[in-house]
Design a protein around this motif. Sequence first.
Motif, PDB file in Angstrom:
ATOM      1  N   ALA A  34     -10.408  11.888  24.279  1.00  0.00           N
ATOM      2  CA  ALA A  34      -9.385  12.105  25.184  1.00  0.00           C
ATOM      3  C   ALA A  34      -9.146  11.428  26.231  1.00  0.00           C
ATOM      4  CB  ALA A  34      -9.209  13.752  25.373  1.00  0.00           C
ATOM      5  N   PHE A  35     -10.391  11.142  27.084  1.00  0.00           N
ATOM      6  CA  PHE A  35     -10.354  10.329  28.380  1.00  0.00           C
ATOM      7  C   PHE A  35     -10.083   8.878  27.849  1.00  0.00           C
ATOM      8  CE2 PHE A  35     -12.300  13.732  30.393  1.00  0.00           C
ATOM      9  CZ  PHE A  35     -11.750  13.627  31.643  1.00  0.00           C
ATOM     10  N   LEU A  36     -10.544   8.554  26.499  1.00  0.00           N
ATOM     11  CA  LEU A  36     -10.315   7.231  26.458  1.00  0.00           C
ATOM     12  C   LEU A  36      -8.822   6.967  26.044  1.00  0.00           C
ATOM     13  CD1 LEU A  36     -11.612   4.539  25.497  1.00  0.00           C
ATOM     14  CD2 LEU A  36     -11.426   5.296  22.926  1.00  0.00           C
ATOM     15  N   GLY A  37      -7.836   7.912  25.556  1.00  0.00           N
ATOM     16  CA  GLY A  37      -6.557   7.770  25.397  1.00  0.00           C
ATOM     17  C   GLY A  37      -5.988   7.654  26.841  1.00  0.00           C
ATOM     18  N   ILE A  38      -6.246   8.477  27.845  1.00  0.00           N
ATOM     19  CA  ILE A  38      -5.705   8.231  29.216  1.00  0.00           C
ATOM     20  C   ILE A  38      -5.891   6.767  29.719  1.00  0.00           C
ATOM     21  CG2 ILE A  38      -6.241   9.271  31.520  1.00  0.00           C
ATOM     22  CD1 ILE A  38      -7.069  11.785  30.463  1.00  0.00           C
ATOM     23  N   PHE A  39      -7.035   6.048  29.416  1.00  0.00           N
ATOM     24  CA  PHE A  39      -6.997   4.825  29.964  1.00  0.00           C
ATOM     25  C   PHE A  39      -6.307   3.929  29.224  1.00  0.00           C
ATOM     26  CE2 PHE A  39     -10.567   6.860  32.372  1.00  0.00           C
ATOM     27  CZ  PHE A  39     -10.164   6.581  33.561  1.00  0.00           C
ATOM     28  N   GLU A  40      -6.545   4.046  27.819  1.00  0.00           N
ATOM     29  CA  GLU A  40      -5.907   2.966  27.074  1.00  0.00           C
ATOM     30  C   GLU A  40      -4.265   3.118  26.869  1.00  0.00           C
ATOM     31  OE1 GLU A  40      -7.622   1.933  23.349  1.00  0.00           O
ATOM     32  OE2 GLU A  40      -9.566   1.573  23.951  1.00  0.00           O
ATOM     33  N   GLY A  41      -4.054   4.385  27.164  1.00  0.00           N
ATOM     34  CA  GLY A  41      -2.618   4.510  26.976  1.00  0.00           C
ATOM     35  C   GLY A  41      -1.555   3.631  27.337  1.00  0.00           C
ATOM     36  N   PHE A  71     -23.598   8.781  24.742  1.00  0.00           N
ATOM     37  CA  PHE A  71     -24.563   9.813  24.951  1.00  0.00           C
ATOM     38  C   PHE A  71     -24.009  11.197  24.558  1.00  0.00           C
ATOM     39  CE2 PHE A  71     -25.100   6.377  28.159  1.00  0.00           C
ATOM     40  CZ  PHE A  71     -26.420   6.207  28.282  1.00  0.00           C
ATOM     41  N   VAL A  72     -22.970  11.365  24.022  1.00  0.00           N
ATOM     42  CA  VAL A  72     -22.460  12.492  23.567  1.00  0.00           C
ATOM     43  C   VAL A  72     -23.480  13.232  22.401  1.00  0.00           C
ATOM     44  CG1 VAL A  72     -20.177  12.015  23.965  1.00  0.00           C
ATOM     45  CG2 VAL A  72     -20.955  11.511  21.738  1.00  0.00           C
ATOM     46  N   LYS A  73     -23.584  14.363  22.596  1.00  0.00           N
ATOM     47  CA  LYS A  73     -24.371  15.262  21.283  1.00  0.00           C
ATOM     48  C   LYS A  73     -23.724  16.030  20.501  1.00  0.00           C
ATOM     49  CE  LYS A  73     -28.499  14.702  24.440  1.00  0.00           C
ATOM     50  NZ  LYS A  73     -29.467  15.428  25.019  1.00  0.00           N
ATOM     51  N   THR A  74     -22.488  16.499  20.775  1.00  0.00           N
ATOM     52  CA  THR A  74     -21.738  17.443  20.082  1.00  0.00           C
ATOM     53  C   THR A  74     -20.462  16.806  19.803  1.00  0.00           C
ATOM     54  OG1 THR A  74     -20.815  18.597  21.915  1.00  0.00           O
ATOM     55  CG2 THR A  74     -22.946  19.552  21.090  1.00  0.00           C
ATOM     56  N   PHE A  75     -19.875  17.524  18.667  1.00  0.00           N
ATOM     57  CA  PHE A  75     -18.295  17.399  18.221  1.00  0.00           C
ATOM     58  C   PHE A  75     -17.460  17.555  19.503  1.00  0.00           C
ATOM     59  CE2 PHE A  75     -14.568  19.561  16.669  1.00  0.00           C
ATOM     60  CZ  PHE A  75     -13.779  18.510  16.220  1.00  0.00           C
ATOM     61  N   SER A  76     -17.567  18.598  20.254  1.00  0.00           N
ATOM     62  CA  SER A  76     -16.675  18.793  21.238  1.00  0.00           C
ATOM     63  C   SER A  76     -16.948  17.653  22.435  1.00  0.00           C
ATOM     64  CB  SER A  76     -16.903  20.060  22.183  1.00  0.00           C
ATOM     65  OG  SER A  76     -18.446  20.196  22.580  1.00  0.00           O
ATOM     66  N   GLY A  77     -18.132  17.238  22.665  1.00  0.00           N
ATOM     67  CA  GLY A  77     -18.220  16.226  23.637  1.00  0.00           C
ATOM     68  C   GLY A  77     -17.511  14.880  23.137  1.00  0.00           C
ATOM     69  N   LEU A  78     -17.742  14.727  21.801  1.00  0.00           N
ATOM     70  CA  LEU A  78     -16.999  13.429  21.447  1.00  0.00           C
ATOM     71  C   LEU A  78     -15.495  13.497  21.601  1.00  0.00           C
ATOM     72  CD1 LEU A  78     -17.338  10.662  19.799  1.00  0.00           C
ATOM     73  CD2 LEU A  78     -17.032  11.902  17.731  1.00  0.00           C
ATOM     74  N   LEU A  79     -14.793  14.660  21.212  1.00  0.00           N
ATOM     75  CA  LEU A  79     -13.369  15.114  21.530  1.00  0.00           C
ATOM     76  C   LEU A  79     -13.093  14.662  23.020  1.00  0.00           C
ATOM     77  CD1 LEU A  79     -12.399  18.445  19.596  1.00  0.00           C
ATOM     78  CD2 LEU A  79     -11.573  16.083  19.107  1.00  0.00           C
ATOM     79  N   THR A  80     -14.038  15.252  23.760  1.00  0.00           N
ATOM     80  CA  THR A  80     -13.460  14.961  25.259  1.00  0.00           C
ATOM     81  C   THR A  80     -13.550  13.377  25.653  1.00  0.00           C
ATOM     82  OG1 THR A  80     -14.648  17.234  25.690  1.00  0.00           O
ATOM     83  CG2 THR A  80     -14.407  15.776  27.514  1.00  0.00           C
ATOM     84  N   ALA A  81     -14.507  12.930  25.289  1.00  0.00           N
ATOM     85  CA  ALA A  81     -14.643  11.575  25.408  1.00  0.00           C
ATOM     86  C   ALA A  81     -13.463  10.581  24.766  1.00  0.00           C
ATOM     87  CB  ALA A  81     -15.839  10.867  24.784  1.00  0.00           C
ATOM     88  N   PHE A 118      -7.117  11.208  20.590  1.00  0.00           N
ATOM     89  CA  PHE A 118      -6.881  10.170  21.234  1.00  0.00           C
ATOM     90  C   PHE A 118      -5.549   9.747  21.249  1.00  0.00           C
ATOM     91  CE2 PHE A 118      -6.071   5.356  20.783  1.00  0.00           C
ATOM     92  CZ  PHE A 118      -6.702   4.909  22.011  1.00  0.00           C
ATOM     93  N   TYR A 119      -4.831   9.800  20.015  1.00  0.00           N
ATOM     94  CA  TYR A 119      -3.350   9.268  20.079  1.00  0.00           C
ATOM     95  C   TYR A 119      -2.450  10.176  20.642  1.00  0.00           C
ATOM     96  CZ  TYR A 119      -4.864   5.463  17.084  1.00  0.00           C
ATOM     97  OH  TYR A 119      -5.540   4.066  16.526  1.00  0.00           O
ATOM     98  N   ILE A 120      -2.621  11.326  20.671  1.00  0.00           N
ATOM     99  CA  ILE A 120      -1.808  12.297  21.176  1.00  0.00           C
ATOM    100  C   ILE A 120      -1.805  12.226  22.812  1.00  0.00           C
ATOM    101  CG2 ILE A 120      -1.699  15.105  21.658  1.00  0.00           C
ATOM    102  CD1 ILE A 120      -2.764  15.563  18.959  1.00  0.00           C
ATOM    103  N   ILE A 121      -2.938  12.150  23.200  1.00  0.00           N
ATOM    104  CA  ILE A 121      -3.064  11.506  24.891  1.00  0.00           C
ATOM    105  C   ILE A 121      -2.480  10.444  25.150  1.00  0.00           C
ATOM    106  CG2 ILE A 121      -4.797  11.447  26.933  1.00  0.00           C
ATOM    107  CD1 ILE A 121      -4.581  14.414  25.872  1.00  0.00           C
ATOM    108  N   TYR A 122      -2.974   9.486  24.409  1.00  0.00           N
ATOM    109  CA  TYR A 122      -2.190   8.075  24.590  1.00  0.00           C
ATOM    110  C   TYR A 122      -0.762   8.186  24.684  1.00  0.00           C
ATOM    111  CZ  TYR A 122      -2.118   3.262  23.118  1.00  0.00           C
ATOM    112  OH  TYR A 122      -1.916   1.604  22.983  1.00  0.00           O
ATOM    113  N   MET A 123      -0.072   9.019  23.872  1.00  0.00           N
ATOM    114  CA  MET A 123       1.258   8.664  23.590  1.00  0.00           C
ATOM    115  C   MET A 123       1.904   9.308  24.890  1.00  0.00           C
ATOM    116  SD  MET A 123       3.469  10.702  20.631  1.00  0.00           S
ATOM    117  CE  MET A 123       2.476  12.080  20.564  1.00  0.00           C
ATOM    118  N   PHE A 124       1.491  10.364  25.308  1.00  0.00           N
ATOM    119  CA  PHE A 124       2.072  11.005  26.631  1.00  0.00           C
ATOM    120  C   PHE A 124       1.709   9.983  27.848  1.00  0.00           C
ATOM    121  CE2 PHE A 124       1.958  14.559  23.600  1.00  0.00           C
ATOM    122  CZ  PHE A 124       3.601  14.895  23.760  1.00  0.00           C
ATOM    123  N   VAL A 125       0.849   9.121  27.771  1.00  0.00           N
ATOM    124  CA  VAL A 125       0.490   8.330  29.105  1.00  0.00           C
ATOM    125  C   VAL A 125       1.414   7.219  29.320  1.00  0.00           C
ATOM    126  CG1 VAL A 125      -1.454   6.986  29.959  1.00  0.00           C
ATOM    127  CG2 VAL A 125      -1.827   9.376  29.176  1.00  0.00           C
TER     128      VAL A 125
END
Length: 526
Positions: free
Chosen positions: A174-181, A162-172, A122-129
């Motif tokens: 990352a998108f949260l960082g795009i919008f909150e950045g 609605f995420v069911k896996t670790f990878s799904g949570l990572l993706t969510a 989250f913070y990695i994406i957030y930082m570049f946005v």
Amino acid sequence: MASHDSGKIVSRDDEKMVASQPEKIVYGHDGMMVASQEKPGILYDERVGDSNGSESTDEFTWTVEEETAVRRKLDKVIVPLTTFLYLLCFLDRANVGNARIQGMGTDLNLVGVRFNWVTSIFYIIYMFVEVPSNILLKIIGPKYYLPLLVCGFGFVSVCTAFVKTFSGLLTARAFLGIFEGGVMPGLAFFITCFYKREELLLRVGIYVSAASMAGAFGGLLATALARIPPWGVSTMVIHTWRNIFFFEGIITMLAGLGAPFLMPTTPAECWFLNERERRIAFERLVMKNGADENEQVEFHHVTRSIFNINNYICALGFFLINITVQGISLFMPTILKDLGWTATKAQLYTVPPYVCACCVAIAVAFVSDKTNRRGIYLAGFTFLAIAGFSILRWATDPNVRYAGVFLITLGAFPGGPGFLSWAMNNASGPAIRAVSGAYVVTLGTAGGVLATWTYVSKEAPKYPTGHTINLAGQIGVLVLSLAGIAYCKWENRQRNLGKRDHRLNGRSAREIKDLGYRHPEFRYIT
């Protein structure tokens, strides 16, 4: 600045903004720019009253009482709106910590350092946005851009349910960082478009205190939402931690959809002011900085923001503060649960430290605005955080360690708005303020990335590495605060001695006006 005696007149003559007038800029008692008739090249048109205690032109005049009334009306809309939007932003960011102890860690198999990756991405994406987002904000305008971001991260929160896996949570995340950045620097810039320099910290302090409000409210809300009975369909049952993401996301989206109806674009377009009040709201800011609030961001604005030494100090200070604020926000439920408490007790016991931190942060911002000082309060409150992390590092009694958490939140949470306001106070010109706010927050966000790795599960329940890193960081905040005071005083002294006057040589009126904080007559707030 106009005198604040009762009944005095404040005024602005648009013609006085023309640089061809033989004027020199000097400073009043509050450190703000005022004009006098001596030197070509005017940057600011903010003046003190004459011997009769008033100023007037044939253009436009208003009383101090009218300006105060306008400011209070702004406070009733701008401050609550920005505070609520940032509360939702921080709530949707930090609820992953609440969800973890409500079963998410087990359901998604977040073993080892997987949770650290979830928070870190989250913070990695957030930082570049942040910086490009603020440039877009300057182009598009806040009325629709900021609510769009709010709706975006609310929708991502709903999807996270609605995420069911670790990878799904990572993706969510990352998108949260795009919008909150873009939200924090965007709201900070939005506030600077409505308030004078010396009015900023209290307002920024209140809106950033939403982080601690979200911590308090988040614990209570998570406890309540986790108790909602399971619902949904057989292939996707929404329960406990999923309820947290789903309902908090729905609330956020509704707020984002309603925000454009309340959010003004500029002081001259405030729907809650009458025609005269809108002009006062606009003109008082033109007096403040003489710059065009609609100026476009150009390359030299970016470079000036990057090479502002005060920005380096504030960005690094914000970085160190963020290690603590973001780390505590994400891991406090886990730290308290590891004291041997139940998940419900840990959730509820996160509330009191945040409530106290919120009150103290607002009080510090109020006093700082009244005294027009920043660094001394940042330095002073680090001692509380230093004591708190010392307790967590070496104490063993759970109650004593919980007391240490109180000291940490009281000492660290005033630092975020303090450093951000200090940077924006000393960044003159709307374009430079927009870039500086995003730049400082971007570098500061790197502290959030580090914070996600300070507390790892293998060190539970003592977390010696995490507490030691934060202890060192708070000592660093103390050093930076004192260094910032020393630098600002030294630079102001150089300008008093005329050692920056050469910056005016050979420049046109427009170039002089565009110097911003580099103008020889600009004075840093310490």
